[in-house]
Design a protein around this motif. Sequence first.
Motif, mmCIF file in Angstrom:
data_model
loop_
_atom_site.group_PDB
_atom_site.id
_atom_site.type_symbol
_atom_site.label_atom_id
_atom_site.label_comp_id
_atom_site.label_asym_id
_atom_site.label_seq_id
_atom_site.Cartn_x
_atom_site.Cartn_y
_atom_site.Cartn_z
ATOM 1 N N ARG A 97 0.117 -1.672 61.845
ATOM 2 C CA ARG A 97 0.846 -2.026 60.625
ATOM 3 C C ARG A 97 2.274 -1.478 60.685
ATOM 4 N N VAL A 98 2.918 -1.589 61.841
ATOM 5 C CA VAL A 98 4.225 -0.990 62.041
ATOM 6 C C VAL A 98 5.253 -1.502 61.044
ATOM 7 N N PHE A 99 5.192 -2.784 60.692
ATOM 8 C CA PHE A 99 6.231 -3.336 59.816
ATOM 9 C C PHE A 99 6.040 -2.890 58.369
ATOM 10 N N ASP A 100 4.806 -2.724 57.945
ATOM 11 C CA ASP A 100 4.576 -2.155 56.613
ATOM 12 C C ASP A 100 5.062 -0.706 56.547
ATOM 13 N N ARG A 101 4.793 0.063 57.588
ATOM 14 C CA ARG A 101 5.270 1.453 57.619
ATOM 15 C C ARG A 101 6.795 1.493 57.607
ATOM 16 N N GLY A 356 8.889 -10.455 67.824
ATOM 17 C CA GLY A 356 7.846 -11.383 68.254
ATOM 18 C C GLY A 356 8.375 -12.447 69.181
ATOM 19 N N VAL A 357 9.457 -13.111 68.793
ATOM 20 C CA VAL A 357 9.928 -14.247 69.576
ATOM 21 C C VAL A 357 10.535 -13.784 70.901
ATOM 22 N N VAL A 358 11.185 -12.630 70.917
ATOM 23 C CA VAL A 358 11.769 -12.136 72.162
ATOM 24 C C VAL A 358 10.676 -11.809 73.178
ATOM 25 N N ARG A 359 9.598 -11.192 72.716
ATOM 26 C CA ARG A 359 8.507 -10.912 73.662
ATOM 27 C C ARG A 359 7.939 -12.206 74.234
ATOM 28 N N ALA A 421 6.785 -16.416 67.881
ATOM 29 C CA ALA A 421 6.866 -15.077 67.289
ATOM 30 C C ALA A 421 5.473 -14.563 66.946
ATOM 31 N N GLU A 422 4.619 -15.433 66.450
ATOM 32 C CA GLU A 422 3.250 -15.034 66.132
ATOM 33 C C GLU A 422 2.524 -14.566 67.381
ATOM 34 N N ALA A 423 2.660 -15.326 68.470
ATOM 35 C CA ALA A 423 2.019 -14.937 69.728
ATOM 36 C C ALA A 423 2.610 -13.630 70.257
ATOM 37 N N GLY A 424 3.930 -13.471 70.117
ATOM 38 C CA GLY A 424 4.565 -12.248 70.592
ATOM 39 C C GLY A 424 4.093 -11.021 69.833
ATOM 40 N N PRO A 432 -2.800 -8.771 62.153
ATOM 41 C CA PRO A 432 -2.530 -10.094 61.576
ATOM 42 C C PRO A 432 -1.963 -10.049 60.157
ATOM 43 N N ALA A 433 -2.401 -9.093 59.327
ATOM 44 C CA ALA A 433 -1.888 -9.033 57.955
ATOM 45 C C ALA A 433 -0.392 -8.758 57.949
ATOM 46 N N ASP A 434 0.044 -7.834 58.786
ATOM 47 C CA ASP A 434 1.475 -7.533 58.931
ATOM 48 C C ASP A 434 2.228 -8.743 59.469
ATOM 49 N N ARG A 435 1.706 -9.302 60.535
ATOM 50 C CA ARG A 435 2.333 -10.466 61.179
ATOM 51 C C ARG A 435 2.518 -11.601 60.178
ATOM 52 N N ASP A 436 1.460 -11.946 59.455
ATOM 53 C CA ASP A 436 1.511 -13.111 58.573
ATOM 54 C C ASP A 436 2.415 -12.877 57.371
ATOM 55 N N LEU A 437 2.414 -11.647 56.838
ATOM 56 C CA LEU A 437 3.259 -11.357 55.686
ATOM 57 C C LEU A 437 4.735 -11.549 56.021
ATOM 58 N N TYR A 438 5.188 -10.950 57.117
ATOM 59 C CA TYR A 438 6.617 -10.945 57.401
ATOM 60 C C TYR A 438 7.089 -12.240 58.047
ATOM 61 N N LEU A 439 6.301 -12.827 58.921
ATOM 62 C CA LEU A 439 6.689 -14.145 59.435
ATOM 63 C C LEU A 439 6.609 -15.193 58.329
ATOM 64 N N GLY A 440 5.739 -14.969 57.344
ATOM 65 C CA GLY A 440 5.667 -15.873 56.196
ATOM 66 C C GLY A 440 6.964 -15.909 55.410
ATOM 67 N N VAL A 441 7.685 -14.790 55.378
ATOM 68 C CA VAL A 441 8.988 -14.755 54.710
ATOM 69 C C VAL A 441 9.971 -15.687 55.419
#
Length: 505
Positions: A97-101, A356-359, A421-424, A432-441
């Motif tokens: 949950r790095v992005f939430d932190r 995500g997308v860079v990776r 970005a999702e795959a990265g 997934p919760a972190d990924r979906d929240l922020y990419l959803g923005v």
Amino acid sequence: MGEKVVAGAFDLSDRQHYRQKLRRCLTGLERLLAQKRFDRPKNLMGLEIELNLAGADGQPRMLNGQVLERIASHDFQTELAMFNLEVNIAPHRLGGRVFDRLAEELRTSLAYAHRKASEVDAGIVMIGILPTLDRDDLVSSNLSEADRYTLLNDQIVAARGEDFALEIEGVERLSCTSKSIVPEAACTSVQLHLQVTPDRFPAVWNAAQAVTAAQIAVGANSPFLFGHELWRESRPPLFQQATDTRPPELQAQGVRPRTWFGERWIGSAYELFEENLRFFPPLLPFCDEEDPLEVLEAGGVPSLAELVLHNGTVYRWNRPVYGIADGVPHLRVENRVLPAGPTVIDVVANAAFYYGVVRALAEESRPVWSRLPFEAAAANFDAACRYGIDARLQWPRRGRLGGVVEVDAVSLVRDELLPLAEAGLDGWGVEPADRDLYLGVIEERCRRRTNGASWQVETFHRGLEAGLSRDAALAATTRRYAELMHLGEPVHTWPVGLPEAVPLG
């Protein structure tokens, strides 16, 4: 420019000695790379955000010394002008949950800084360019009180030998001059760091270069300067012109500007450091006592201080960084294209999209830089800065046909880059919760064709339609922006316009 630089005059011998030290540093870097002395992968990312100080009236406040004294934290530092601050977030390991932190740390830090700033009738505004800045705010007397800023200004002014010309043709045209580099301080950005091994560095840097246009298209937040509506992201042309050491004759000869997108894809990090020495004269020839080659021969790790200092005065949009942590050298890609703001969740969403997308792009079997001419990537960057979310970009055609096609930036991000970005982020181990929240923005910005720049422009024009003068509409837009920024909901949800009647001005 975080170096502890002390004011003093330079003579010819200082510059000659510095050039010699730079070459020895470059040789030291080359040997470190050949000896594979660099840190192993740790999936570390870092974040810096430049901030503005403004009062309740939306006008800039030249009070960073007083505000920093009250904040009393090493996480906050000065920036070029007295209305600027910078906050540095400690490195995080990508995953979980790095992005939430990250978002929680940012909210806490910015709220604390805002409370402390309020003690001197100021507040934190996280925005690419403060719309209320006036030319009289961006003068040498408003440089921050640190020797390094005065010295940097003096050296760039001396190298140029004449006033800086600011010429930006956007929705409206700005044409003015400056006697100093202080207009650069109008540009407040987010810097995203990613530590990488030397082997992975060129793929990550190339990928970062390829996606700068998409980052700007969805993240633009700087449409105004000196009362003019210019590009949707006006920081890059302003930054380039405000730091341009080249008089018109050198520009006509094709000499490269110090603020630079680059001119080719790379095969190693060394190439970028070498180019910086080959193309750009030193501005601050301060020499460290260390001999990097002697340190290497003794089995130590050299600081390469001169190379690091010189590298910090070449303003690539994706910059190579050499550093040492716990006695081990490492390399980072520093992504510098994004404006600050609008909110913490927007900043973190921009970061999630980038990492995500860079990776994903760096790991593709047919990398994008093998199919996209570098000139097209540079043109994309300019188009995204000029038109923001409405930009049209060139991108490699899908399938076997090959070639490059023009595509709407929103379609490119939504249909191709967000899945990458999702795959990265999955590859980094982000939950997934972190990924979906922020990419959803990012996805919602695309769906609504809205970002910070479009909100600012639409709100400003609503103010004009309500009968406000330009200055009053810009000030009201800034006040409303600051209010919504501190409420913290992402910019795509912000209501356009001014909520209450504003006194005419």
